[in-house]
Write a protein that holds these residues in place. Structure first.
Motif, short mmCIF file in Angstrom:
data_model
loop_
_atom_site.label_atom_id
_atom_site.label_comp_id
_atom_site.label_asym_id
_atom_site.label_seq_id
_atom_site.Cartn_x
_atom_site.Cartn_y
_atom_site.Cartn_z
N ARG A 188 -2.80 9.53 0.61
CA ARG A 188 -2.28 8.71 1.40
C ARG A 188 -0.86 8.31 1.17
NH1 ARG A 188 -3.72 2.96 1.17
NH2 ARG A 188 -6.44 4.12 1.12
N THR A 189 -0.75 8.19 2.40
CA THR A 189 0.52 7.57 2.93
C THR A 189 1.77 6.26 2.33
OG1 THR A 189 0.96 7.66 5.10
CG2 THR A 189 1.33 9.35 3.45
N ASN A 190 -0.42 4.90 2.97
CA ASN A 190 0.07 4.07 2.91
C ASN A 190 -0.30 3.15 1.51
OD1 ASN A 190 0.46 0.88 4.01
ND2 ASN A 190 -2.09 1.39 4.32
N LEU A 191 0.72 2.89 0.88
CA LEU A 191 0.85 3.14 -0.68
C LEU A 191 1.27 1.81 -0.61
CD1 LEU A 191 3.02 6.25 -1.95
CD2 LEU A 191 0.77 6.18 -1.54
N LEU A 192 1.74 0.88 -0.37
CA LEU A 192 2.04 -0.51 -0.66
C LEU A 192 1.83 -1.19 0.92
CD1 LEU A 192 5.50 -0.05 -2.42
CD2 LEU A 192 3.86 -0.50 -3.24
N ALA A 193 1.39 -3.21 -0.26
CA ALA A 193 0.92 -3.84 0.89
C ALA A 193 1.34 -4.08 2.31
CB ALA A 193 0.12 -5.27 0.69
N GLY A 194 1.28 -3.62 3.82
CA GLY A 194 2.76 -4.00 4.63
C GLY A 194 3.64 -3.32 4.88
N VAL A 195 3.83 -2.64 4.03
CA VAL A 195 4.93 -1.90 4.09
C VAL A 195 5.06 -0.34 3.93
CG1 VAL A 195 6.41 -3.98 3.46
CG2 VAL A 195 5.49 -1.86 2.55
N ASP A 196 6.21 -0.19 5.15
CA ASP A 196 5.94 1.29 5.32
C ASP A 196 6.59 2.33 4.78
OD1 ASP A 196 5.95 4.44 5.66
OD2 ASP A 196 7.67 4.05 7.57
N THR A 197 6.34 2.54 3.01
CA THR A 197 7.49 3.54 1.46
C THR A 197 8.41 4.84 2.33
OG1 THR A 197 5.73 5.14 1.17
CG2 THR A 197 5.75 3.72 0.51
N GLY A 198 8.32 4.77 3.81
CA GLY A 198 9.39 5.64 4.52
C GLY A 198 9.44 7.45 3.47
N CYS A 199 8.20 7.52 2.99
CA CYS A 199 8.55 8.70 2.04
C CYS A 199 9.68 8.59 1.37
CB CYS A 199 7.88 10.20 2.90
SG CYS A 199 6.41 9.65 3.86
N ARG A 227 10.38 -0.26 11.95
CA ARG A 227 11.24 -1.89 11.85
C ARG A 227 10.30 -2.23 9.94
NH1 ARG A 227 7.77 -2.75 15.85
NH2 ARG A 227 5.91 -3.81 15.40
N ASN A 228 9.39 -1.32 10.09
CA ASN A 228 8.85 -1.98 8.00
C ASN A 228 8.79 -1.36 7.30
OD1 ASN A 228 8.12 -4.19 8.98
ND2 ASN A 228 5.46 -3.61 10.03
N SER A 229 9.51 -0.21 7.51
CA SER A 229 10.06 1.00 6.57
C SER A 229 10.82 0.59 5.95
CB SER A 229 10.57 2.16 7.24
OG SER A 229 11.21 3.33 6.22
N LEU A 230 10.54 0.79 4.03
CA LEU A 230 11.67 0.01 3.33
C LEU A 230 13.02 1.48 3.06
CD1 LEU A 230 9.13 0.09 -0.64
CD2 LEU A 230 10.07 -1.56 1.20
N ALA A 231 12.88 2.32 3.77
CA ALA A 231 14.14 3.45 3.79
C ALA A 231 14.53 2.83 4.46
CB ALA A 231 13.17 4.33 3.97
N ALA A 232 14.42 1.61 5.70
CA ALA A 232 14.96 1.35 6.46
C ALA A 232 16.19 0.09 6.08
CB ALA A 232 14.92 0.55 8.50
N GLN A 233 15.17 -0.70 4.88
CA GLN A 233 15.99 -1.94 3.99
C GLN A 233 17.99 -1.77 3.63
OE1 GLN A 233 13.77 -4.80 4.73
NE2 GLN A 233 13.08 -2.77 5.65
N SER A 234 18.31 -1.05 3.48
CA SER A 234 19.57 -0.30 3.48
C SER A 234 20.21 0.25 4.12
CB SER A 234 19.89 -1.11 2.16
OG SER A 234 19.81 0.08 1.20
N VAL A 235 22.13 0.10 4.43
CA VAL A 235 22.56 1.46 5.04
C VAL A 235 22.26 2.71 3.82
CG1 VAL A 235 24.98 1.99 5.33
CG2 VAL A 235 23.88 0.27 6.44
N THR A 236 22.77 2.30 3.25
CA THR A 236 22.50 3.67 1.25
C THR A 236 21.20 4.51 2.14
OG1 THR A 236 24.05 2.66 0.47
CG2 THR A 236 22.68 3.46 -0.23
N LEU A 237 19.84 3.68 1.84
CA LEU A 237 18.53 4.08 2.02
C LEU A 237 18.87 4.60 3.50
CD1 LEU A 237 16.01 1.09 0.21
CD2 LEU A 237 16.88 3.58 -0.95
N ARG A 238 19.08 4.74 4.15
CA ARG A 238 19.46 4.72 5.34
C ARG A 238 19.60 6.13 5.52
NH1 ARG A 238 20.56 0.71 10.06
NH2 ARG A 238 20.89 2.75 11.43
N GLU A 239 20.70 6.07 5.07
CA GLU A 239 21.41 7.73 4.68
C GLU A 239 20.72 8.79 3.99
OE1 GLU A 239 25.37 6.70 3.61
OE2 GLU A 239 26.09 5.88 5.19
#
Length: 409
Positions: free
Chosen positions: A198-209, A282-294
């Motif tokens: 399972r990769t859908n671990l949290l409600a309503g968001v993509d964890t971005g692995c 757009r719903n990825s948690l990994a996209a929520q900040s510049v640091t996480l994106r990098e």
């Protein structure tokens, strides 16, 4: 009643038929004040529209495995028990080899495609490192139970869906076992163990692995907890030489990111219509900040690597949907990293299962060769109508139509 079960599907069909018949039978037979008759007719129309929309949703969901259950659909599911800060390598400083074996109970999985080609098994895994508690699906190749292979350890491929998406999607919508079983029996494809966590671990968001302290440790779930469970319960060959990860859409991004970030855990990755920058979802948690994106951009990880990782990447996509991401990785890759990019024309099917399903045989033949599971030299590419050196070519394996198209991330 299960969201993806046959009873719910039949119920929506019956209700849709009833909703269609009601106005035909009762429209001119309504009695009472004019306002009451008007209200009753409006309710019948609304009922017909609601049942029609519900039926279409159920059909699309069953075809594409978007939502696995009611909790996923309603956004009430949460499979994260804790999310400690596990550090850069995602282990939290724990010596993984010293952990006791994870012994799991498995049962037959239900759903479209889950009983085909010998059937898929499922277990509920509590990740000791990641703090994730979720299901993992496992399919064993036809050779696994043969006497000639009783001492053989099998290579493994983790399968990741898009977002939203179910871990069952590879078995149902993409028909991976139905397509691969005959190829494994004929020797064209190696007898891989297929694992779909399972990769859908949290409600309503993509964890971005990604590993995000205090929120989720999806990376450690996929690259540590799940592999350890598999090797502890099955005759799985050791990582990294015998492990690969494959995904489509958001799962494709994850597959490449995991392989680039953990060449000590994976030897190869398959990306079908993926992207490099997490902002691609757009719903990825990994996209929520510049640091996480990098930190979760495989292009930047590969470019900044102290030494090129010994991994092989297969990336396919249409222009503007995966192809450019693959070319960017190909341009910065240095030996021993290899990147094979396949250009798919827009006529091939778009961002949907119709595009990805026909590619399954080709990408697994490529995995067979590039993971050293055949006598063909490493780095070779199957003689399929794909491309060499990122030139434009036809669909990698067969053709695809636009039927059943649903865009997924």
């Amino acid at each position: 009643m299960s969201l993806t079960g046959t009873p719910f599907l039949y119920t929506t069909i019956v209700l849709s038929v009833v909703a269609l018949i009601l106005p035909l039978v009762l429209w001119s037979r309504m009695r009472g004040p004019k306002a009451v008759r008007a209200a009753a007719r409006i309710l019948m129309l609304l009922f017909a529209q609601a049942t029609a929309v519900t039926l279409i949703f159920v059909l699309v969901n069953n075809e594409n495995n978007l939502y696995d259950n009611w909790a996923d659909l309603l956004g009430t599911g949460n499979h994260v028990q804790q999310a400690a800060n596990l550090g850069q390598d995602g282990t939290g400083g724990i010596a993984l080899k010293r952990l006791p074996k994870v012994k799991q109970a498995f049962s037959a999985a239900d759903g479209p495609g889950m009983r085909a080609a010998g059937g898929v098994e499922v277990t509920q895994l509590k990740g000791r490192i990641s703090g994730v508690n979720a299901e993992v699906y496992v399919w064993l190749p036809p050779q696994y139970h043969e006497a000639a292979y009783r001492n053989h350890r099998f290579p493994v491929v983790e399968l990741l869906p898009g977002y939203p998406g179910s871990a069952k999607a590879w078995f149902g919508s993409l028909k991976v076992t139905e397509q691969l079983e005959p190829l494994m029996r004929s020797g064209k494809v190696a007898p891989f163990i297929l694992v779909a966590p399972r990769t859908n671990l949290l409600a309503g968001v993509d964890t971005g692995c990604a590993n995000i302290p205090g929120t989720v440790n999806a990376d450690s779930w996929l690259s540590i907890d799940v592999p350890k469970m598999v090797t502890d319960n099955f005759r799985a060959a050791a990582a990294p030489a015998n492990w690969a990860v494959a995904g489509y859409s958001a799962g494709a991004h994850c597959a490449v990111k995991l392989a680039v970030a953990h060449p000590d855990r994976y030897r190869a990755a398959i990306s079908l219509s993926g992207y490099n920058d997490p902002i691609g979802e757009r719903n990825s948690l990994a996209a929520q900040s510049v640091t996480l994106r990098e930190q979760n951009n495989p292009y930047l990880l590969l470019r900044k690597a102290v030494s090129p990782p010994r991994i092989a990447l297969y990336i396919s996509g249409e222009s503007g949907d995966g192809y450019q991401a693959g070319v960017a990785l190909e341009q910065i890759a240095k030996a021993p990293t290899t990147v094979h990019v396949v250009y798919l024309p827009h006529s091939a099917g778009g961002h949907n299962m119709a595009l990805w399903r026909p590619q399954v045989p080709t990408v697994f033949e490529w995995l067979t060769l590039n993971m050293g599971q055949s006598h063909v030299r490493a780095g070779a590419t199957p003689p399929e109508p794909s491309n060499a050196g990122s030139t434009h070519a036809a669909l990698a394996s067969g053709s695809a139509s636009r039927a059943g198209a649903v865009r997924k991330r």
